[in-house]
Scaffold this motif. Sequence first.
Motif, PDB file in Angstrom:
ATOM      1  N   LYS A   2       0.784  -1.074  -0.642  1.00 29.14           N
ATOM      2  CA  LYS A   2      -0.031   0.185   0.474  1.00 29.14           C
ATOM      3  C   LYS A   2       1.148   1.327   0.016  1.00 29.14           C
ATOM      4  O   LYS A   2       1.913   1.236   0.701  1.00 29.14           O
ATOM      5  N   ALA A   3       0.342   2.588  -0.681  1.00 31.79           N
ATOM      6  CA  ALA A   3       1.135   3.410  -0.648  1.00 31.79           C
ATOM      7  C   ALA A   3       0.218   4.409  -1.291  1.00 31.79           C
ATOM      8  O   ALA A   3      -0.752   4.629  -1.674  1.00 31.79           O
ATOM      9  N   ALA A   4       1.206   5.982  -0.806  1.00 30.94           N
ATOM     10  CA  ALA A   4      -0.609   7.372  -0.453  1.00 30.94           C
ATOM     11  C   ALA A   4       0.490   7.608  -2.370  1.00 30.94           C
ATOM     12  O   ALA A   4       1.439   8.003  -2.502  1.00 30.94           O
ATOM     13  N   ASN A  10      -3.146  19.875  -5.297  1.00 32.27           N
ATOM     14  CA  ASN A  10      -4.081  20.513  -4.790  1.00 32.27           C
ATOM     15  C   ASN A  10      -5.276  19.168  -4.853  1.00 32.27           C
ATOM     16  O   ASN A  10      -6.760  20.461  -4.720  1.00 32.27           O
ATOM     17  N   HIS A  11      -5.167  18.475  -4.696  1.00 34.57           N
ATOM     18  CA  HIS A  11      -5.452  17.485  -4.354  1.00 34.57           C
ATOM     19  C   HIS A  11      -5.044  16.060  -3.604  1.00 34.57           C
ATOM     20  O   HIS A  11      -4.631  16.221  -3.660  1.00 34.57           O
ATOM     21  N   PRO A  12      -6.348  15.974  -2.873  1.00 34.13           N
ATOM     22  CA  PRO A  12      -5.844  14.922  -1.965  1.00 34.13           C
ATOM     23  C   PRO A  12      -5.537  13.490  -2.352  1.00 34.13           C
ATOM     24  O   PRO A  12      -5.307  13.375  -3.450  1.00 34.13           O
ATOM     25  N   LEU A  13      -4.470  13.006  -1.549  1.00 28.97           N
ATOM     26  CA  LEU A  13      -3.778  11.750  -1.855  1.00 28.97           C
ATOM     27  C   LEU A  13      -4.734  10.664  -2.526  1.00 28.97           C
ATOM     28  O   LEU A  13      -5.877  10.224  -1.394  1.00 28.97           O
ATOM     29  N   THR A  14      -4.647   9.985  -2.574  1.00 33.12           N
ATOM     30  CA  THR A  14      -5.125   8.966  -2.894  1.00 33.12           C
ATOM     31  C   THR A  14      -3.954   6.883  -2.291  1.00 33.12           C
ATOM     32  O   THR A  14      -3.132   7.026  -2.420  1.00 33.12           O
ATOM     33  N   ILE A  15      -4.562   6.206  -2.539  1.00 30.07           N
ATOM     34  CA  ILE A  15      -4.220   4.797  -1.334  1.00 30.07           C
ATOM     35  C   ILE A  15      -4.376   4.247  -1.777  1.00 30.07           C
ATOM     36  O   ILE A  15      -5.559   3.677  -3.168  1.00 30.07           O
ATOM     37  N   LYS A  16      -3.389   3.436  -3.037  1.00 25.34           N
ATOM     38  CA  LYS A  16      -3.076   2.335  -4.175  1.00 25.34           C
ATOM     39  C   LYS A  16      -2.167   1.133  -4.032  1.00 25.34           C
ATOM     40  O   LYS A  16      -1.097   1.395  -3.073  1.00 25.34           O
ATOM     41  N   ASN A  17      -1.963   0.363  -4.936  1.00 28.64           N
ATOM     42  CA  ASN A  17      -1.592  -1.345  -4.344  1.00 28.64           C
ATOM     43  C   ASN A  17      -0.449  -1.394  -5.600  1.00 28.64           C
ATOM     44  O   ASN A  17      -0.701  -0.809  -6.564  1.00 28.64           O
ATOM     45  N   LEU A  18       0.710  -0.561  -4.812  1.00 29.83           N
ATOM     46  CA  LEU A  18       1.834  -0.766  -6.013  1.00 29.83           C
ATOM     47  C   LEU A  18       3.292  -2.296  -5.720  1.00 29.83           C
ATOM     48  O   LEU A  18       2.895  -2.844  -4.542  1.00 29.83           O
ATOM     49  N   GLU A  19       3.603  -2.344  -6.994  1.00 30.44           N
ATOM     50  CA  GLU A  19       4.789  -3.455  -6.662  1.00 30.44           C
ATOM     51  C   GLU A  19       5.876  -3.437  -5.336  1.00 30.44           C
ATOM     52  O   GLU A  19       6.582  -1.704  -5.343  1.00 30.44           O
ATOM     53  N   ILE A  20       6.279  -3.655  -4.351  1.00 33.34           N
ATOM     54  CA  ILE A  20       6.918  -3.653  -3.418  1.00 33.34           C
ATOM     55  C   ILE A  20       9.011  -3.183  -4.545  1.00 33.34           C
ATOM     56  O   ILE A  20       8.904  -4.697  -5.790  1.00 33.34           O
TER      57      ILE A  20
END
Length: 326
Positions: A2-4, A10-20
């Motif tokens: 998980k990463a922000a 000027n937008h909120p951060l989103t949480i997504k899945n990325l490769e390690i």
Amino acid sequence: MKAAILEQFNHPLTIKNLEIPTPQPNEVLVKVKASGLNPLDIKIQQGAAAHAQVALPAVPGIDMAGIIERPGDNVRSFKAGDEVFGMAGGIGKLQGTLAEYVSVDADLLALKPANLSFKQAAAIPLVFITAWQALANKGKVTFGQTVLVHGGAGGVGHVAVQLALAKGAGVFATVSHNNRELIESYGAIPIDYTRLSVEQYVNEYTDGLGFDLVLDTIGGSVLDDSFKAVKRNTGHVVSILGWGTHSLAPLSFRSATYSGVFTLYPLLSGEERASYGNILREATKLIEAGKLRPFVSSTHYTLETVNNAYADLANKSISGKIVVEI
């Protein structure tokens, strides 16, 4: 992992899945336990930090503390399981620390102080490195000098106050009345800038001579004030935000000198990164010796509430450094 993610300024951060990430030679893969936020993170989110050279989409976050999962090739200074901290990314093309894992140049890291939690340690890197560069490298602070820190209760300021005291200086800090007790708890003398003019506090605390070393952590008119507060002939001013247009006349008339600090340069250029690991080892020594303690907010933030952390930092509604635990 998980990463922000910052996808638009000027937008909120989103949480997504990325490769390690896979550590490259001279890098280590770190399992991030905490990511410290700084005012620069807000400027990056707002698109107001062109000097940070961040291209979107990006994982933000500059500071971190965590556990080494795996060293890359050629790394001999750390091993799996080591607890480390550092100013690790979030600048230029470097992945930031608001993620469960980050691959970091080993030169940027040091072993975490044993007497700090991960949360406390993550509040240290950028502010300590900046304070060290300003006072030790540029200012050459020595025993018995008088040091004035503008913004002594701020992120860099509260660390600079303690660092100057550890070096044996007599330390003064401009603060609002609400932060007097914090500065006094460190052993420094608070100066209420809302009550006294520059001329008044220079007269009151230095008999009109000025301070040997002045650190400006605020910029703008405060840098102009610094030129008026420094000692004649031998005094030195250092600023971490000397980016505006200023008259040098007050400084010149005092025959004093000036230096600027740009903390991001090693991350952007790849040059002199080992100096940052070395500086953080000095931080560990001071912290473990009980000469430096971070002022960290007690409010708990996670990746899921990272936008709350950003909002509280932007609104200055929380006392102490804000840290996101991961």
